[in-house]
Design a protein around this motif. Structure first.
Motif, short mmCIF file in Angstrom:
data_model
loop_
_atom_site.label_atom_id
_atom_site.label_comp_id
_atom_site.label_asym_id
_atom_site.label_seq_id
_atom_site.Cartn_x
_atom_site.Cartn_y
_atom_site.Cartn_z
N ARG A 48 -5.70 2.44 -2.03
CA ARG A 48 -4.87 3.62 -1.76
C ARG A 48 -3.81 3.20 -0.74
NH1 ARG A 48 -3.84 8.34 -4.11
NH2 ARG A 48 -5.53 9.69 -3.57
N ASP A 49 -2.56 3.56 -0.99
CA ASP A 49 -1.46 3.26 -0.07
C ASP A 49 -1.38 1.78 0.28
OD1 ASP A 49 -0.76 5.98 -0.01
OD2 ASP A 49 -2.16 6.37 1.62
N TRP A 64 -15.64 2.54 1.41
CA TRP A 64 -16.14 3.89 1.69
C TRP A 64 -17.65 3.85 1.77
CZ3 TRP A 64 -16.48 8.31 -2.36
CH2 TRP A 64 -16.88 9.50 -1.74
N THR A 117 -13.01 11.29 4.36
CA THR A 117 -12.25 11.14 5.59
C THR A 117 -10.83 10.66 5.31
OG1 THR A 117 -13.10 8.89 5.85
CG2 THR A 117 -14.30 10.64 6.96
N ALA A 118 -10.55 10.27 4.07
CA ALA A 118 -9.21 9.85 3.65
C ALA A 118 -8.91 10.50 2.32
CB ALA A 118 -9.16 8.33 3.53
N TRP A 177 -9.76 -0.25 0.60
CA TRP A 177 -10.61 0.53 1.50
C TRP A 177 -12.07 0.38 1.11
CZ3 TRP A 177 -8.66 3.58 5.50
CH2 TRP A 177 -7.27 3.73 5.52
N THR A 184 -14.44 5.76 5.99
CA THR A 184 -13.62 4.83 5.23
C THR A 184 -13.04 3.81 6.20
OG1 THR A 184 -11.74 6.34 5.41
CG2 THR A 184 -13.03 6.44 3.38
#
Length: 135
Positions: A80-81, A87, A61-62, A85, A94
């Motif tokens: 990430r970014d 999952w 989903t990401a 996160w 996520t």
């Protein structure tokens, strides 16, 4: 393909083709828990290297993670970014958990207690209280 190599003979003893016909499969790494992460375009696969079971294969989903750790709760965590996160593979959802700043390294030091490290330093996160409130 992913496979096991007998280092004594140099022969492949097991091979698993995750995406037949693919010419661009990337093995991103293997977690401390022995979970191999591979990507092919927008798809990701997680393979338990001990049992050879494909834990997940499909899209996320990401964006796919660059590093992945399996938590003691059975869920996967990644950065990430500038976000940590979570999952849930079974539900393929996520969830952003915390700001990760410029950290790129993460590990679970003990159940629910995560350590993130990067150019800004080393940081600890206690996710135990957060996990109790979501279950």
């Amino acid at each position: 393909p992913t496979g096991n190599l007998d280092t004594a003979t140099g022969k492949v003893v097991y091979e698993h083709v995750l995406w037949p016909g693919s010419e661009s499969t990337t093995v991103n790494g293997i977690s401390e828990a022995g979970v191999l992460m591979a990507t092919d375009g927008a798809e990701i696969a997680l393979v338990d290297t001990a049992t050879r079971e494909v834990l997940y294969k499909g899209t996320m989903t990401a964006l796919p993670p660059t590093t992945l750790r399996r938590g003691s709760d059975g869920l996967f965590y990644y950065i990430r970014d500038e976000r940590l996160w979570r999952w849930d593979v079974a539900a393929n959802t996520t969830t952003p958990v915390a700001n990760a700043g410029r950290c790129g390294l993460l590990t679970e030091a003990q159940p629910g207690r995560w350590v993130l490290a990067g150019t800004e330093g080393v940081f600890g996160l206690n996710l135990k209280a957060e996990l109790r409130s979501t279950r």
